[in-house]
Design an enzyme around this catalytic site. Sequence first.
Site, PDB file in Angstrom:
ATOM      1  CB  SER A 249     -65.124  11.645   9.528  1.00 37.10           C
ATOM      2  OG  SER A 249     -63.836  11.406   9.991  1.00 37.10           O
ATOM      3  CE  LYS A 253     -61.323   8.186   6.372  1.00 42.43           C
ATOM      4  NZ  LYS A 253     -60.488   9.323   6.585  1.00 42.43           N
ATOM      5  CD1 TRP A 340     -57.286  11.960  12.349  1.00 45.10           C
ATOM      6  CD2 TRP A 340     -55.098  12.265  12.680  1.00 45.10           C
ATOM      7  NE1 TRP A 340     -56.695  10.730  12.395  1.00 45.10           N
ATOM      8  CE2 TRP A 340     -55.352  10.874  12.591  1.00 45.10           C
ATOM      9  CE3 TRP A 340     -53.777  12.691  12.875  1.00 45.10           C
ATOM     10  CZ2 TRP A 340     -54.347   9.912  12.700  1.00 45.10           C
ATOM     11  CZ3 TRP A 340     -52.773  11.726  12.981  1.00 45.10           C
ATOM     12  CH2 TRP A 340     -53.068  10.367  12.890  1.00 45.10           C
ATOM     13  CG  HIS A 391     -63.429  15.309  13.002  1.00 44.05           C
ATOM     14  ND1 HIS A 391     -63.223  15.366  11.645  1.00 44.05           N
ATOM     15  CD2 HIS A 391     -63.757  14.016  13.274  1.00 44.05           C
ATOM     16  CE1 HIS A 391     -63.413  14.174  11.128  1.00 44.05           C
ATOM     17  NE2 HIS A 391     -63.745  13.336  12.093  1.00 44.05           N
TER      18      HIS A 391
HETATM   19  C1  GTR Z   1     -60.335   8.812  12.817  1.00 41.35           C
HETATM   20  C2  GTR Z   1     -59.671   8.387  11.542  1.00 41.35           C
HETATM   21  C3  GTR Z   1     -60.062   9.346  10.449  1.00 41.35           C
HETATM   22  C4  GTR Z   1     -61.553   9.606  10.420  1.00 41.35           C
HETATM   23  C5  GTR Z   1     -62.169   9.713  11.786  1.00 41.35           C
HETATM   24  C6  GTR Z   1     -63.688   9.703  11.819  1.00 41.35           C
HETATM   25  O1  GTR Z   1     -59.997   8.027  13.881  1.00 41.35           O
HETATM   26  O2  GTR Z   1     -58.288   8.388  11.744  1.00 41.35           O
HETATM   27  O3  GTR Z   1     -59.569   8.887   9.206  1.00 41.35           O
HETATM   28  O4  GTR Z   1     -62.207   8.650   9.679  1.00 41.35           O
HETATM   29  O5  GTR Z   1     -61.733   8.730  12.631  1.00 41.35           O
HETATM   30  O6  GTR Z   1     -64.351   8.942  11.111  1.00 41.35           O
HETATM   31  O7  GTR Z   1     -64.223  10.501  12.582  1.00 41.35           O
END
Ligand code: GTR
Length: 411
Positions: A249, A253, A340, A391
């Site tokens: 996540s 990045k 997402w 996720h």
């Molecule tokens: C969310 C964000 C994502 C991702 C995620 C995470 O809130 O919008 O881009 O980074 O967190 O790190 O689990």
Amino acid sequence: MQLTPTVFLCLSIVLLAQGGGWRAKPDVVARASAQRPDTNHDEARVPRYTLPDPLAGRSGPVRTPAQWTSRRDEILGLFRDTVYGRSPGRPEHLAFAILEENPRALDGAATLRRVRIVSRQAQRSHQFELTLFVPNTPGPAPLFLLINNRPASNTDASRKEKSTFWPVEALVVRGYAMATIQAGQLAPDDKDAFRAGAMALFDDADSGKPPAYTWGALAAWAWGASRAMDYLVTDARVDAARVAIVGHSRGGKAALWAGAEDPRFALVVSNESGEGGAALSRRWYGETVARINTAFPYWFAPAYKAFNGREAALPVDQHMLLALIAPRALYVASADEDLWADPRGEFLSQAAASPVFGLWGDPPIGQDAMPPLDTPLVSGRRGYHVRTGTHDLTPYDWDRFADFADRVWKK
Ligand code: GTR
């Protein structure tokens, strides 16, 4: 056709996405995008878009690996200027201190080392920790380095707590060393406090000049991965030519950016990195540039905010970030319920990076070749899977990363 706001909005998006002859003025685009619903999770509503060509260099089309070198510099510069910011390199002084060494960790299967990494720059200092388990087997071990963006208990060095997020025991059995750094020790994941970590070392706010370093928190986490690598190359039990950087996540990045900035990472693994990671920004699905810049304004360079609702104006898209990893190995992983992060957009980004990996003879990944659930696709030095579920970073994902590493590293 009536020119209602919705019709006008759709027209502008299509025209912009197609990069056609008509150009909206930026203020018109800003108003149009303000009217667009915030996010989209309906595949049928994804407008057409055109991606920048990674091989269209300023001095002509790129056809060979040698020509890619200068095009790669251009693209890296564009990402620094518009997305992640400019980062410092190695600090003036860097020192490593072993905080703990246990040759009988994991019931004797591995040696645990906890290393303090101390940076000094212009009288200031910063420190963070690297935790490392190296299998007690002969020869230097290939290694996975995780940028941990979750609670430190997910990567408990004592192994009293065994999180599925970092399944050290299972990977050590497969012959891999496992290392981790804590994102929060490099830049707190907080809009008010993010400068309190490594960024404070290089803070030149009092100089009266424009800041030399425009980095955000993601780049600071990536910088920490490179400092960890500075240690790993000194550790004889680690095979520094086979170090993979991994992140989930927001950590994914950062892992991609670390891989782009630091060619010493021989394999880059992005797990559900989504917007600002592997997913295409121009594809209107899931999180958007405007949403991420609003929720996490401190992750990116300040310049990135100029592209809120104006993805088509970006000089890059995220397939070009993936392309910066070539000719090293790259694995992108998605989860089907993680809309997402736009699983399909993460896959299409891998597909669109194909021409660059093709310079080294890798077979292309076709846009229509998104594999079935839980069925990894491997093509040359690239891999992709979409796992069933939500996720998360799971033992299934880690096993696939290790399968891929076994293959590209011929273990
Ligand atoms: C969310 C964000 C994502 C991702 C995620 C995470 O809130 O919008 O881009 O980074 O967190 O790190 O689990």
